[in-house]
Each structure stands twice: as structure tokens, then as C-alpha cells.
Design a protein around this motif. Sequence first.
Motif, PDB file in Angstrom:
ATOM      1  N   ASP A 210     -17.013 -60.358 -42.940  1.00 48.61           N
ATOM      2  CA  ASP A 210     -16.816 -59.813 -41.599  1.00 48.61           C
ATOM      3  C   ASP A 210     -15.781 -58.695 -41.595  1.00 48.61           C
ATOM      4  OD1 ASP A 210     -17.485 -60.002 -38.712  1.00 48.61           O
ATOM      5  OD2 ASP A 210     -15.374 -60.537 -38.529  1.00 48.61           O
ATOM      6  N   SER A 211     -14.645 -58.938 -42.226  1.00 55.21           N
ATOM      7  CA  SER A 211     -13.605 -57.899 -42.260  1.00 55.21           C
ATOM      8  C   SER A 211     -14.057 -56.705 -43.084  1.00 55.21           C
ATOM      9  CB  SER A 211     -12.304 -58.470 -42.818  1.00 55.21           C
ATOM     10  OG  SER A 211     -12.472 -58.916 -44.154  1.00 55.21           O
ATOM     11  N   VAL A 212     -14.884 -56.931 -44.090  1.00 55.31           N
ATOM     12  CA  VAL A 212     -15.403 -55.842 -44.916  1.00 55.31           C
ATOM     13  C   VAL A 212     -16.313 -54.945 -44.088  1.00 55.31           C
ATOM     14  CG1 VAL A 212     -16.693 -55.261 -47.003  1.00 55.31           C
ATOM     15  CG2 VAL A 212     -15.253 -57.315 -46.958  1.00 55.31           C
ATOM     16  N   VAL A 213     -17.132 -55.559 -43.253  1.00 61.27           N
ATOM     17  CA  VAL A 213     -18.013 -54.786 -42.367  1.00 61.27           C
ATOM     18  C   VAL A 213     -17.195 -53.854 -41.484  1.00 61.27           C
ATOM     19  CG1 VAL A 213     -19.503 -54.990 -40.325  1.00 61.27           C
ATOM     20  CG2 VAL A 213     -19.952 -56.402 -42.337  1.00 61.27           C
ATOM     21  N   HIS A 214     -16.138 -54.380 -40.874  1.00 56.22           N
ATOM     22  CA  HIS A 214     -15.319 -53.552 -39.988  1.00 56.22           C
ATOM     23  C   HIS A 214     -14.577 -52.462 -40.765  1.00 56.22           C
ATOM     24  CE1 HIS A 214     -16.153 -55.829 -36.380  1.00 56.22           C
ATOM     25  NE2 HIS A 214     -15.970 -56.944 -37.065  1.00 56.22           N
ATOM     26  N   SER A 215     -14.096 -52.791 -41.964  1.00 57.52           N
ATOM     27  CA  SER A 215     -13.428 -51.780 -42.786  1.00 57.52           C
ATOM     28  C   SER A 215     -14.394 -50.673 -43.186  1.00 57.52           C
ATOM     29  CB  SER A 215     -12.829 -52.427 -44.040  1.00 57.52           C
ATOM     30  OG  SER A 215     -11.798 -53.316 -43.710  1.00 57.52           O
ATOM     31  N   ALA A 216     -15.619 -51.066 -43.534  1.00 60.55           N
ATOM     32  CA  ALA A 216     -16.619 -50.068 -43.918  1.00 60.55           C
ATOM     33  C   ALA A 216     -16.959 -49.160 -42.741  1.00 60.55           C
ATOM     34  CB  ALA A 216     -17.872 -50.763 -44.444  1.00 60.55           C
ATOM     35  N   ALA A 217     -17.063 -49.740 -41.560  1.00 58.35           N
ATOM     36  CA  ALA A 217     -17.351 -48.933 -40.373  1.00 58.35           C
ATOM     37  C   ALA A 217     -16.212 -47.951 -40.096  1.00 58.35           C
ATOM     38  CB  ALA A 217     -17.585 -49.833 -39.166  1.00 58.35           C
ATOM     39  N   GLU A 218     -14.989 -48.426 -40.150  1.00 57.92           N
ATOM     40  CA  GLU A 218     -13.853 -47.555 -39.896  1.00 57.92           C
ATOM     41  C   GLU A 218     -13.753 -46.446 -40.938  1.00 57.92           C
ATOM     42  OE1 GLU A 218     -10.689 -50.355 -39.751  1.00 57.92           O
ATOM     43  OE2 GLU A 218     -11.244 -51.127 -37.775  1.00 57.92           O
ATOM     44  N   ALA A 219     -14.054 -46.778 -42.203  1.00 62.12           N
ATOM     45  CA  ALA A 219     -14.025 -45.755 -43.254  1.00 62.12           C
ATOM     46  C   ALA A 219     -15.094 -44.695 -43.006  1.00 62.12           C
ATOM     47  CB  ALA A 219     -14.229 -46.409 -44.615  1.00 62.12           C
ATOM     48  N   ALA A 220     -16.274 -45.111 -42.596  1.00 64.97           N
ATOM     49  CA  ALA A 220     -17.352 -44.157 -42.330  1.00 64.97           C
ATOM     50  C   ALA A 220     -17.019 -43.241 -41.155  1.00 64.97           C
ATOM     51  CB  ALA A 220     -18.658 -44.898 -42.065  1.00 64.97           C
ATOM     52  N   LEU A 221     -16.367 -43.791 -40.147  1.00 60.39           N
ATOM     53  CA  LEU A 221     -15.990 -42.992 -38.981  1.00 60.39           C
ATOM     54  C   LEU A 221     -14.966 -41.917 -39.343  1.00 60.39           C
ATOM     55  CD1 LEU A 221     -15.694 -45.852 -36.355  1.00 60.39           C
ATOM     56  CD2 LEU A 221     -17.328 -43.970 -36.261  1.00 60.39           C
ATOM     57  N   ALA A 222     -14.117 -42.225 -40.311  1.00 66.19           N
ATOM     58  CA  ALA A 222     -13.026 -41.310 -40.648  1.00 66.19           C
ATOM     59  C   ALA A 222     -13.372 -40.355 -41.788  1.00 66.19           C
ATOM     60  CB  ALA A 222     -11.779 -42.125 -41.031  1.00 66.19           C
ATOM     61  N   ALA A 223     -14.417 -40.650 -42.556  1.00 66.01           N
ATOM     62  CA  ALA A 223     -14.697 -39.880 -43.770  1.00 66.01           C
ATOM     63  C   ALA A 223     -15.311 -38.522 -43.446  1.00 66.01           C
ATOM     64  CB  ALA A 223     -15.640 -40.662 -44.671  1.00 66.01           C
ATOM     65  N   PRO A 224     -14.850 -37.452 -44.105  1.00 61.78           N
ATOM     66  CA  PRO A 224     -15.505 -36.153 -43.938  1.00 61.78           C
ATOM     67  C   PRO A 224     -16.840 -36.153 -44.662  1.00 61.78           C
ATOM     68  CG  PRO A 224     -13.775 -36.011 -45.590  1.00 61.78           C
ATOM     69  CD  PRO A 224     -13.682 -37.395 -45.010  1.00 61.78           C
ATOM     70  N   LEU A 225     -17.800 -35.410 -44.144  1.00 65.73           N
ATOM     71  CA  LEU A 225     -19.129 -35.401 -44.746  1.00 65.73           C
ATOM     72  C   LEU A 225     -19.136 -34.807 -46.146  1.00 65.73           C
ATOM     73  CD1 LEU A 225     -21.352 -34.516 -41.671  1.00 65.73           C
ATOM     74  CD2 LEU A 225     -21.174 -36.704 -42.858  1.00 65.73           C
ATOM     75  N   ASP A 226     -18.100 -34.058 -46.509  1.00 69.28           N
ATOM     76  CA  ASP A 226     -17.989 -33.567 -47.883  1.00 69.28           C
ATOM     77  C   ASP A 226     -17.851 -34.709 -48.878  1.00 69.28           C
ATOM     78  OD1 ASP A 226     -18.178 -30.959 -47.070  1.00 69.28           O
ATOM     79  OD2 ASP A 226     -16.024 -30.557 -47.163  1.00 69.28           O
ATOM     80  N   ASP A 227     -17.435 -35.888 -48.408  1.00 64.66           N
ATOM     81  CA  ASP A 227     -17.274 -37.051 -49.280  1.00 64.66           C
ATOM     82  C   ASP A 227     -18.518 -37.935 -49.320  1.00 64.66           C
ATOM     83  OD1 ASP A 227     -14.725 -36.302 -49.919  1.00 64.66           O
ATOM     84  OD2 ASP A 227     -13.736 -37.683 -48.531  1.00 64.66           O
ATOM     85  N   LEU A 228     -19.617 -37.475 -48.751  1.00 62.40           N
ATOM     86  CA  LEU A 228     -20.828 -38.273 -48.712  1.00 62.40           C
ATOM     87  C   LEU A 228     -21.304 -38.610 -50.121  1.00 62.40           C
ATOM     88  CD1 LEU A 228     -23.094 -39.494 -46.940  1.00 62.40           C
ATOM     89  CD2 LEU A 228     -24.279 -37.300 -47.133  1.00 62.40           C
TER      90      LEU A 228
END
Length: 252
Positions: A210-228
Motif C-alpha cells: 500500500d505504501s509503495v503504491v502511494h510512493s510510486a504515485a507521488e514519484a510519477a507526479l513529480a518526475a520530469p518526462l525526461d526521466d521516462l
Amino acid sequence: MGEDRHPLPRSGGGPGWGPVSTTHLTKLLAWLSPSFPVGGFSYSHGIEAAVEQGLVRDRDTLARWMDGILRHGAGRTDGMLFVAAHRAVLAGDEAGFAWAVERADAMRATSETALESRAQGQAFLIAVRAAWPLDGMERWDRVIADTGRPVARPVAYAVAVALAAALIGVPEGPALSAYLHAFAANLVSAGVRLVPLGQTDGQKALAALDSVVHSAAEAALAAPLDDLGSRAMAVDWTSMIHETQYTRLFRS
């Protein structure tokens, strides 16, 4: 009136974490439910091969394997593409949405994970159009068609869900968290059947994620698309060898 009167509190920080009305919440619950006809039960994302190779053999190894997928594999790439598509729809950015559609086609390491994503994306949009018609969908259908893609190549599942969530006004943070939770729950269910595990162990594995899901979501929201991109090579390898595995229950 009901949508404004019953907002749920935000669960994270930043502009992407606005409240979700109960009306929108029930739509998300329906769309991401195991009963929604996308065929998710038939995909293991390579877990079937990981079990065959002894890499996933109990609750703990299943949870660790899923942690890697969410943080470094499809959870990361699809999360970022989900955000890009969602933001483009809200902004009316047709070029940005087309970019997300096309990148989602390319960001698949194997033919089976490509099939997993496309088939579920197609089934999702067919069901939404038939049972949950959304205002504005026609515009984005035209954008998808204008990418010049073959009729037989549907959009990725993450992009399809992001489109629907944006059209009903669910903020990107809650929408992405719900999507990633459903993704994790489906693969944990595959693991329960393959290892096999008891239902309680399956729930313990999902609770641990559960906490991993939320961490992954927060990371995706903050990541620049250059890091895709992804870095889950063992997951990609198991997906590749699954294509020629002698006995298979799952399509991926």
C-alpha cells in the motif's frame, strides 16, 4: 450538487491531490474493479515465469517482486504516462495527449507486456463508451485516430484510464493511486494463484504494498518526462521467457 457536497479529503500534497467527490469515487471503483471487463485476470506481467524460475515462491518474494515493478518497472513508466495524459486532457493539449499515446506504445520491453497494456486499454474504452458515456470523449477519440495508428493498435491501459479520469474531473493524484492499486491487486491475485498462496497471504502482500503504491504515485507526479523509463530488467526477462514457457495459464 451531490458531487460538490460530499468531497473526500485529499491524501497527499500539491495541486494534483484535490478532493474527490463520492460520485467520482464510485466511478473509479467501478472502472478499476476486478469485475470491470478488461480481462485483467488473464495477465501476470511475467510473474508466471518468475514463479517457474523460483524467483517468486512465497508471500515475501511476491511482495518484493511487486515492489520492483511499482517503483522501477511498469508502475514507474505507466505512472508517468498516466500523469502526462491526464494533464494534457485537462489542459486541452491535443499534441501532449498524442505524445503520451505514442510513447505508451513504445515503452514496452516485450510483446506480451505490450499486449497486456493494449488489450486492457481497448477493453476499458469499449466498456466506458458503452456503459459510462463521457462528455468530451469524441474529441480525444479524434486525437487518437489522428496519430495515424492502425485500427488494430489500441491505446495503452494507463492512458485510457487517465483519459476517463480526467474527463470526469478526478485529480491526477487520487486517480493515479487508484490505478496503481488496481494494477498491484491484479498481479497479487495472479501470484496467489501461481505460487500458490492463501487468500490471507495475498491480502498481507497487498497491504505491504500500500505504501509503495502511494510512493510510486507521488514519484510519477513529480518526475520530469525526461526521466521516462524503467529499470526492472529481471521483470522484463521473465516476461520474455514467458513467451516460450511450455505450460502457461496467463497471457503475459
